[in-house]
Design an enzyme around this catalytic site. Structure first.
Site, PDB file in Angstrom:
ATOM      1  N   GLY A 190     -15.188  -9.081 -10.297  1.00 39.41           N
ATOM      2  CA  GLY A 190     -14.934  -9.161  -8.862  1.00 39.41           C
ATOM      3  C   GLY A 190     -16.214  -8.899  -8.103  1.00 39.41           C
ATOM      4  O   GLY A 190     -17.122  -8.211  -8.597  1.00 39.41           O
TER       5      GLY A 190
ATOM      6  N   GLY B 271     -15.874  -8.681  -4.384  1.00 36.34           N
ATOM      7  CA  GLY B 271     -15.413  -8.455  -3.018  1.00 36.34           C
ATOM      8  C   GLY B 271     -15.739  -7.035  -2.575  1.00 36.34           C
ATOM      9  O   GLY B 271     -16.595  -6.356  -3.163  1.00 36.34           O
TER      10      GLY B 271
ATOM     11  N   SER C 146       0.824  -1.212   0.000  1.00 38.89           N
ATOM     12  CA  SER C 146       0.000   0.000   0.000  1.00 38.89           C
ATOM     13  C   SER C 146       0.860   1.265   0.000  1.00 38.89           C
ATOM     14  O   SER C 146       1.791   1.402   0.789  1.00 38.89           O
ATOM     15  CB  SER C 146      -0.916   0.006   1.226  1.00 38.89           C
TER      16      SER C 146
ATOM     17  N   LYS D  72     -12.965  -5.283   3.946  1.00 37.86           N
ATOM     18  CA  LYS D  72     -13.970  -4.213   3.813  1.00 37.86           C
ATOM     19  C   LYS D  72     -15.360  -4.644   4.291  1.00 37.86           C
ATOM     20  O   LYS D  72     -16.148  -3.817   4.734  1.00 37.86           O
ATOM     21  CB  LYS D  72     -14.021  -3.713   2.369  1.00 37.86           C
TER      22      LYS D  72
ATOM     23  N   THR E 225      -8.277  -1.981   3.711  1.00 36.02           N
ATOM     24  CA  THR E 225      -8.077  -2.567   2.391  1.00 36.02           C
ATOM     25  C   THR E 225      -8.316  -4.068   2.469  1.00 36.02           C
ATOM     26  O   THR E 225      -8.787  -4.586   3.487  1.00 36.02           O
ATOM     27  CB  THR E 225      -6.698  -2.173   1.812  1.00 36.02           C
TER      28      THR E 225
ATOM     29  N   ASP F 109     -14.499   4.414  -2.008  1.00 33.98           N
ATOM     30  CA  ASP F 109     -13.996   3.784  -3.240  1.00 33.98           C
ATOM     31  C   ASP F 109     -14.786   4.226  -4.473  1.00 33.98           C
ATOM     32  O   ASP F 109     -14.209   4.451  -5.545  1.00 33.98           O
ATOM     33  CB  ASP F 109     -14.074   2.256  -3.131  1.00 33.98           C
TER      34      ASP F 109
ATOM     35  N   ALA G  73     -14.185  -4.204  -2.859  1.00 34.38           N
ATOM     36  CA  ALA G  73     -13.980  -3.112  -3.826  1.00 34.38           C
ATOM     37  C   ALA G  73     -15.146  -3.040  -4.810  1.00 34.38           C
ATOM     38  O   ALA G  73     -15.686  -1.960  -5.073  1.00 34.38           O
ATOM     39  CB  ALA G  73     -12.663  -3.314  -4.559  1.00 34.38           C
TER      40      ALA G  73
HETATM   41  P1  NDP Z   1     -11.468  -8.926  -1.759  1.00 33.18           P
HETATM   42  O1  NDP Z   1     -10.494  -9.867  -1.154  1.00 33.18           O
HETATM   43  O2  NDP Z   1     -12.640  -8.470  -0.969  1.00 33.18           O
HETATM   44  O3  NDP Z   1     -12.084  -9.575  -3.115  1.00 33.18           O
HETATM   45  C1  NDP Z   1     -11.226 -10.169  -4.058  1.00 33.18           C
HETATM   46  C2  NDP Z   1     -11.988 -10.460  -5.332  1.00 33.18           C
HETATM   47  O4  NDP Z   1     -11.054 -10.901  -6.330  1.00 33.18           O
HETATM   48  C3  NDP Z   1     -13.022 -11.591  -5.205  1.00 33.18           C
HETATM   49  O5  NDP Z   1     -14.135 -11.256  -6.005  1.00 33.18           O
HETATM   50  C4  NDP Z   1     -12.269 -12.802  -5.768  1.00 33.18           C
HETATM   51  O6  NDP Z   1     -13.111 -13.785  -6.303  1.00 33.18           O
HETATM   52  C5  NDP Z   1     -11.486 -12.154  -6.874  1.00 33.18           C
HETATM   53  N1  NDP Z   1     -10.272 -12.913  -7.254  1.00 33.18           N
HETATM   54  C6  NDP Z   1      -9.165 -13.125  -6.506  1.00 33.18           C
HETATM   55  N2  NDP Z   1      -8.255 -13.830  -7.203  1.00 33.18           N
HETATM   56  C7  NDP Z   1      -8.798 -14.055  -8.426  1.00 33.18           C
HETATM   57  C8  NDP Z   1      -8.337 -14.731  -9.606  1.00 33.18           C
HETATM   58  N3  NDP Z   1      -7.121 -15.299  -9.666  1.00 33.18           N
HETATM   59  N4  NDP Z   1      -9.148 -14.759 -10.688  1.00 33.18           N
HETATM   60  C9  NDP Z   1     -10.374 -14.196 -10.648  1.00 33.18           C
HETATM   61  N5  NDP Z   1     -10.872 -13.532  -9.551  1.00 33.18           N
HETATM   62  C10 NDP Z   1     -10.093 -13.474  -8.456  1.00 33.18           C
HETATM   63  O7  NDP Z   1     -10.595  -7.696  -2.271  1.00 33.18           O
HETATM   64  P2  NDP Z   1     -11.091  -6.202  -2.546  1.00 33.18           P
HETATM   65  O8  NDP Z   1     -12.385  -6.285  -3.268  1.00 33.18           O
HETATM   66  O9  NDP Z   1     -11.023  -5.400  -1.310  1.00 33.18           O
HETATM   67  O10 NDP Z   1      -9.931  -5.653  -3.519  1.00 33.18           O
HETATM   68  C11 NDP Z   1      -9.804  -6.123  -4.854  1.00 33.18           C
HETATM   69  C12 NDP Z   1      -8.618  -5.434  -5.531  1.00 33.18           C
HETATM   70  O11 NDP Z   1      -8.895  -4.066  -5.761  1.00 33.18           O
HETATM   71  C13 NDP Z   1      -7.321  -5.479  -4.719  1.00 33.18           C
HETATM   72  O12 NDP Z   1      -6.235  -5.751  -5.583  1.00 33.18           O
HETATM   73  C14 NDP Z   1      -7.203  -4.095  -4.136  1.00 33.18           C
HETATM   74  O13 NDP Z   1      -5.864  -3.700  -3.905  1.00 33.18           O
HETATM   75  C15 NDP Z   1      -7.826  -3.270  -5.270  1.00 33.18           C
HETATM   76  N6  NDP Z   1      -8.396  -1.995  -4.802  1.00 33.18           N
HETATM   77  C16 NDP Z   1      -7.858  -0.827  -5.256  1.00 33.18           C
HETATM   78  C17 NDP Z   1      -8.396   0.371  -4.885  1.00 33.18           C
HETATM   79  C18 NDP Z   1      -7.820   1.628  -5.406  1.00 33.18           C
HETATM   80  O14 NDP Z   1      -8.131   2.692  -4.865  1.00 33.18           O
HETATM   81  N7  NDP Z   1      -7.039   1.597  -6.469  1.00 33.18           N
HETATM   82  C19 NDP Z   1      -9.525   0.456  -3.946  1.00 33.18           C
HETATM   83  C20 NDP Z   1     -10.055  -0.824  -3.578  1.00 33.18           C
HETATM   84  C21 NDP Z   1      -9.475  -2.001  -3.971  1.00 33.18           C
HETATM   85  P3  NDP Z   1     -13.777 -14.931  -5.374  1.00 33.18           P
HETATM   86  O15 NDP Z   1     -15.032 -14.325  -4.832  1.00 33.18           O
HETATM   87  O16 NDP Z   1     -14.005 -16.039  -6.324  1.00 33.18           O
HETATM   88  O17 NDP Z   1     -12.769 -15.260  -4.301  1.00 33.18           O
END
Ligand code: NDP
Length: 278
Positions: free
Chosen positions: A127, A129, A15, A66, A62, A102, A131
């Site tokens: 995604g 999650g 980060s 969340k 992060t 976000d 975010a």
């Molecule tokens: P979470 O851990 O809550 O969610 C992760 C998501 O990614 C899930 O939907 C998961 O799917 C999916 N995922 C993980 N690995 C894979 C893969 N190999 N192939 C396909 N899908 C995958 O994380 P967040 O939602 O909090 O964050 C997601 C990303 O966004 C992070 O990299 C974070 O750093 C970035 N982010 C950046 C921000 C910015 O300001 N630039 C703000 C917020 C986030 P499944 O449900 O199947 O596990």
């Protein structure tokens, strides 16, 4: 004592939020200290409680916390009410208030920094999650022609869309798809809100997903282009962007919530991209 803030996550070493908030503080003459806090995957509440009890004034949250943060706070404010996910917590005044910045961060980066108007566009959000939850409602508010959610665990994409329909009423333009069922479709904006890039991976996107003037946007950021950005370039996206602009914009909104002062984002984005902003 200097006011203390932190970003809490796991992992959190990547980060750059401490740099961003240090720069905002310098710019606006605010005295504050901002650190990274690595919370054990089963220890989010304990980590936050300890930080708050030691006098911490607020945190950014992060991945992957969340949704835990939404459950942790006493009250929800602003976009957190709709998002069901919290990325900013304010500990002032003896309470714990959760916000979600976000969505504001993504929209400002897309529309103001990148000049991409969402209205009337076909948008794919990958995604489901924290975010993705945070940006879904703000994206819808900007009237895309269509918004499709997709996720590796399909039930979560289905749930994201269903929860929206339960809260706001069904929307003809919002739907979800499995990755294989995206074959044959094209989108003007493809947002990678997965954490796949952090592991050097790529969601299983069919080739041919990008329209001729499309923008491929990866929320993840780093020194090098992410696998998704490389895939997008190779498969016909007109433009690619990483999440640095969103990160700075969402941080500015958090800073405003905590300090009631709005910092300038453009010089900080330029600094992080290694570009001279003058
Ligand atoms: P979470 O851990 O809550 O969610 C992760 C998501 O990614 C899930 O939907 C998961 O799917 C999916 N995922 C993980 N690995 C894979 C893969 N190999 N192939 C396909 N899908 C995958 O994380 P967040 O939602 O909090 O964050 C997601 C990303 O966004 C992070 O990299 C974070 O750093 C970035 N982010 C950046 C921000 C910015 O300001 N630039 C703000 C917020 C986030 P499944 O449900 O199947 O596990």
């Amino acid at each position: 004592m200097t006011d203390r803030y932190a970003v809490v996550g796991n992992p959190v070493a990547h980060s750059v939020s401490p740099q961003i908030h240090a720069e905002f503080a310098r710019q606006t003459g605010q005295g504050l200290d901002y650190v990274r806090l690595l919370a054990p995957l089963d220890g989010f509440s304990a980590t936050l409680t300890k930080f708050r009890d030691a006098g911490g004034k607020g945190v950014n949250v992060t991945l992957p916390f969340k949704l835990d943060a939404w459950n942790f706070v006493a009250t929800h404010a602003g976009h957190a009410l709709d998002a069901g996910a919290v990325n900013t917590i304010d500990f002032r005044n003896g309470t714990t208030v959760g916000y979600n910045t976000d969505g504001v961060g993504l929209i400002r980066d897309l529309e103001l920094n990148l000049g991409f108007a969402i209205a009337g566009k076909r948008v794919l959000l990958m995604g489901a999650g924290g975010a993705a939850q945070g940006v879904l409602f703000p994206l819808i508010e900007h009237a895309p022609a269509r918004l499709v959610a997709a996720n590796r665990t399909e039930a979560k994409a289905e749930r994201l869309v269903r929860v929206f329909a339960e809260r706001k009423g069904p929307l003809r333009t919002l739907d979800w798809r499995s990755y294989p069922k995206l074959a044959g479709e094209t989108f003007d904006l493809v947002i990678n809100a997965t954490s796949a890039s952090l592991a050097g991976e790529l969601p299983p996107l069919p080739a041919g997903i990008f329209s001729a003037d499309s923008l491929a946007y990866d929320m993840t950021y780093g020194k090098d282009p992410t696998p998704f950005m490389e895939f997008a370039r190779k498969h016909g996206a007109a433009r690619v962007a990483d999440g640095i602009g969103m990160l700075v914009e969402q941080a500015a909104e958090s800073f405003f919530i905590w300090r009631n002062v709005r910092p300038q984002t453009a010089p900080v984005i330029a600094m992080l991209k290694g570009v001279n902003s003058e």
